[in-house]
Design a protein around this motif. Structure first.
Motif, PDB file in Angstrom:
ATOM      1  N   GLY A   1      -9.278   9.466  -6.549  1.00  0.00           N
ATOM      2  CA  GLY A   1      -8.981   8.807  -6.244  1.00  0.00           C
ATOM      3  C   GLY A   1      -7.890   8.000  -6.954  1.00  0.00           C
ATOM      4  N   VAL A   2      -8.097   6.688  -6.648  1.00  0.00           N
ATOM      5  CA  VAL A   2      -6.516   6.074  -7.365  1.00  0.00           C
ATOM      6  C   VAL A   2      -6.501   6.070  -8.469  1.00  0.00           C
TER       7      VAL A   2
ATOM      8  N   TRP B   1       0.697  -1.202  -0.173  1.00  0.00           N
ATOM      9  CA  TRP B   1      -0.194  -0.402  -0.465  1.00  0.00           C
ATOM     10  C   TRP B   1       1.362   0.624   0.009  1.00  0.00           C
TER      11      TRP B   1
ATOM     12  N   GLN C   1       2.453   1.580  -3.732  1.00  0.00           N
ATOM     13  CA  GLN C   1       1.601   2.437  -4.213  1.00  0.00           C
ATOM     14  C   GLN C   1       1.085   3.895  -4.145  1.00  0.00           C
ATOM     15  N   LEU C   2       1.156   4.180  -3.012  1.00  0.00           N
ATOM     16  CA  LEU C   2       0.776   5.402  -2.318  1.00  0.00           C
ATOM     17  C   LEU C   2       2.186   6.639  -3.257  1.00  0.00           C
TER      18      LEU C   2
ATOM     19  N   ASN D   1      -3.028   5.512 -12.367  1.00  0.00           N
ATOM     20  CA  ASN D   1      -2.193   5.165 -12.668  1.00  0.00           C
ATOM     21  C   ASN D   1      -1.768   5.633 -13.860  1.00  0.00           C
TER      22      ASN D   1
ATOM     23  N   SER E   1      -3.863   6.392 -16.464  1.00  0.00           N
ATOM     24  CA  SER E   1      -5.344   6.970 -15.756  1.00  0.00           C
ATOM     25  C   SER E   1      -5.151   8.588 -17.115  1.00  0.00           C
TER      26      SER E   1
ATOM     27  N   GLN F   1       1.205  -3.018  -8.914  1.00  0.00           N
ATOM     28  CA  GLN F   1       0.296  -2.995  -9.120  1.00  0.00           C
ATOM     29  C   GLN F   1      -0.715  -4.292  -8.794  1.00  0.00           C
TER      30      GLN F   1
ATOM     31  N   GLN G   1       1.444   6.869  -7.203  1.00  0.00           N
ATOM     32  CA  GLN G   1       0.896   7.328  -7.566  1.00  0.00           C
ATOM     33  C   GLN G   1       1.803   9.169  -6.399  1.00  0.00           C
TER      34      GLN G   1
END
Length: 161
Positions: free
Chosen positions: A75-76, A48, A51-52, A78, A81, A108, A55
């Motif tokens: 939101g989430v 986690w 991933q944060l 990558n 996106s 991911q 981002q």
């Protein structure tokens, strides 16, 4: 008194630091802690944070290159996106790499939610079977090393602009 403005780069650095702390804990944890769940819980927390950090790094890339006029998705998100006629080269690189096998895909596509395996002995119960370390644990140390290397490379490139 005015508060300090948090930067995307600062947030990224913080999440990398937390990931390093979770990795150290993962490598030294007693497998019997938390009823045998310590390694899974720590690995989940580590991923986690990775991933944060990823981002926040993407957000920093966008923030440091305002000429592209890109807004951050809600939101989430990558690299895939972002949709625009022209993207920063770092975002294009990462969007391609997200689709390839390797450390970024591992990070991911990490399975936070365990699924049952069809077996008469398990009867659809989700329970710790002790196999995480042996069968399912991705090389999270390599993911952290690669993420830090990529962040450093991109930041060096941004300084050249």
């Amino acid at each position: 008194m005015a508060g300090l403005k948090e930067s995307f780069r600062g947030q990224c650095n913080l999440h990398v630091y937390f990931a390093e702390q979770y990795l150290a804990q993962l490598e030294s944890a007693d497998p019997a802690e938390w009823g045998g769940h310590i390694r899974r819980a720590t690995a989940d927390s580590l991923v986690w944070q990775l991933q944060l950090a990823y981002q926040c790094h993407l957000a920093d890339l966008i923030d440091q290159q305002p000429k592209f006029g890109l807004a951050l998705p809600q939101g989430v998100f990558n690299a895939r996106s972002f949709v625009a006629a022209e993207l920063p080269p770092e975002i294009e690189e990462l969007a391609d790499r997200e689709l390839e096998p390797g450390w970024l895909a591992v990070m991911q596509n990490y399975a936070f939610v365990q699924t049952t395996v069809a077996s008469p002995a398990r009867h659809g119960v989700l329970a710790w079977d002790g196999q995480f370390e042996v069968e399912a644990a991705p090389d999270l140390a390599a993911c952290l090393t690669e993420l830090k290397s990529m962040i450093a490379r991109h930041r060096a490139t941004l300084m050249e602009y």
